[in-house]
Design a protein around this motif. Structure first.
Motif, PDB file in Angstrom:
ATOM      1  N   THR A 198       0.829  -1.214   0.000  1.00 10.01           N
ATOM      2  CA  THR A 198       0.000   0.000   0.000  1.00 10.01           C
ATOM      3  C   THR A 198       0.859   1.259   0.000  1.00 10.01           C
ATOM      4  O   THR A 198       0.474   2.284   0.554  1.00 10.01           O
ATOM      5  CB  THR A 198      -0.944   0.000   1.218  1.00 10.01           C
ATOM      6  OG1 THR A 198      -0.155  -0.063   2.427  1.00 10.01           O
ATOM      7  CG2 THR A 198      -1.885  -1.184   1.176  1.00 10.01           C
ATOM      8  N   SER A 257      -1.262   2.230  -3.307  1.00 11.04           N
ATOM      9  CA  SER A 257      -2.365   3.114  -2.926  1.00 11.04           C
ATOM     10  C   SER A 257      -3.017   3.749  -4.151  1.00 11.04           C
ATOM     11  O   SER A 257      -4.252   3.896  -4.203  1.00 11.04           O
ATOM     12  CB  SER A 257      -1.863   4.193  -1.961  1.00 11.04           C
ATOM     13  OG  SER A 257      -0.840   4.968  -2.549  1.00 11.04           O
ATOM     14  N   VAL A 315      -3.839   4.675   5.139  1.00  7.27           N
ATOM     15  CA  VAL A 315      -3.807   5.484   3.924  1.00  7.27           C
ATOM     16  C   VAL A 315      -5.164   6.158   3.811  1.00  7.27           C
ATOM     17  O   VAL A 315      -6.194   5.482   3.794  1.00  7.27           O
ATOM     18  CB  VAL A 315      -3.522   4.628   2.669  1.00  7.27           C
ATOM     19  CG1 VAL A 315      -3.501   5.512   1.426  1.00  7.27           C
ATOM     20  CG2 VAL A 315      -2.200   3.875   2.808  1.00  7.27           C
TER      21      VAL A 315
END
Length: 305
Positions: A137, A142, A165
């Protein structure tokens, strides 16, 4: 400041224009270093000639031109600050690759053989009904998650740290990995190559995927136990694997991945540093170093990325 180009000579024509344009007026890019002490920064790719960094006593930045740093981060002669390449062009390429293959697998586009058979008995679900898990991520993972979410996919990310995130659902740590895998009708692997991630997708963890799940791996070839993956594919436990990265590249012609009907091999084309946008990243970090500011995207040596 004097900046040493430490990458294959044949890459220079692609980088020359963008780099010289972005660094005009403040950086002198050279291709050899008779006096290593006169070099202030190094632009590095693993294909470069220099592997001993110890003579470069005044270098304040080694800027990787590649997103992955596993081939340099363990170099014992490298004591200078090392920065990863986080290139918007590379990120866009990775997003497009992952989104394209996710949609292709989700819609099962390859079942429509042009053979005169009218196959309209199986309507694909909507994206909101398809669960996708992204392993990794960071900057790439992301952005891939955001693109998938915009289309409507039910997407979750997993990382070893579980660092939040904004706007995304993130699972973290070894205890959460079974949950992340168990829901993954489509699994996208974007983890870095570290001792903790090597063979992460072994027989035990691949067995956690739902029946018929698909795998997309544009991350690192070392993430997967190849024999275990072939076994679950041959047993029809998994539906398909799209593989862009391998332990040995180019992938040898005799490798069983080429012959497996449930595997699509792509030749490490998911994402590459684009010189036009990559040069902007390089120039920004050189400016920061010259101004006495910390470079962006510094590598954490303890984590390996």
């Amino acid at each position: 400041m004097n900046v040493l180009w430490n990458a294959r000579a044949d890459l220079w024509p692609k980088w020359e224009g963008p780099l010289l344009r972005e660094t005009a007026g403040f950086a002198n890019i050279v291709h050899d270093a008779p006096d290593p002490a006169a070099i202030d920064a190094i632009l590095h790719a693993p294909t470069g000639q220099i592997s001993d960094f110890s003579p470069f006593t005044n270098v304040r930045l080694v800027q990787s031109l590649w997103a992955g740093v596993e081939r340099i981060v363990g170099n014992p002669t490298l004591t200078q600050p090392l920065a990863r390449m986080v290139d918007p062009g590379l990120t866009a390429g990775m997003v497009e690759y992952c989104l394209g293959w996710t949609l292709r697998l989700h819609l099962r586009m390859d079942r429509y053989a042009q053979d005169g058979v009218w196959r309209n008995t199986c309507i694909p679900p909507l994206a909101a009904e398809r669960k996708v898990t992204v392993l990794g991520t960071g900057a790439l993972g992301s952005e891939v998650m955001r693109a998938l979410a915009r289309v409507g996919f039910d997407v979750v990310g997993w990382s070893g740290s579980g660092r939040p995130v904004e706007g995304l659902r993130i699972l973290g740590g070894a205890d959460a990995l079974p949950e992340a895998l168990g829901r993954a009708e489509i699994l996208i692997a974007l983890l870095p190559d570290t001792p903790d991630t090597q063979n992460l997708l072994d027989a035990t963890r691949l067995a956690l995927l739902p029946q018929g799940a698909a795998l997309i791996n544009p991350g690192r070839g070392t993430l997967i136990d190849d024999d275990a993956l072939l076994a679950v594919l041959d047993a029809e436990r998994m539906g398909h694997a799209v593989l862009d990265v391998f332990r040995t590249e180019p992938l040898p012609p005799g490798n069983p991945f080429w012959r497996n009907r449930r595997v699509t091999v792509t030749p490490h084309v998911a994402a590459d540093t684009r010189p036009t946008t990559g040069a902007q990243v390089v120039a920004e970090n050189l400016r920061r170093v010259q101004a006495g500011e910390p470079p962006l995207h510094l590598v954490d040596r303890t984590r390996g990325y």
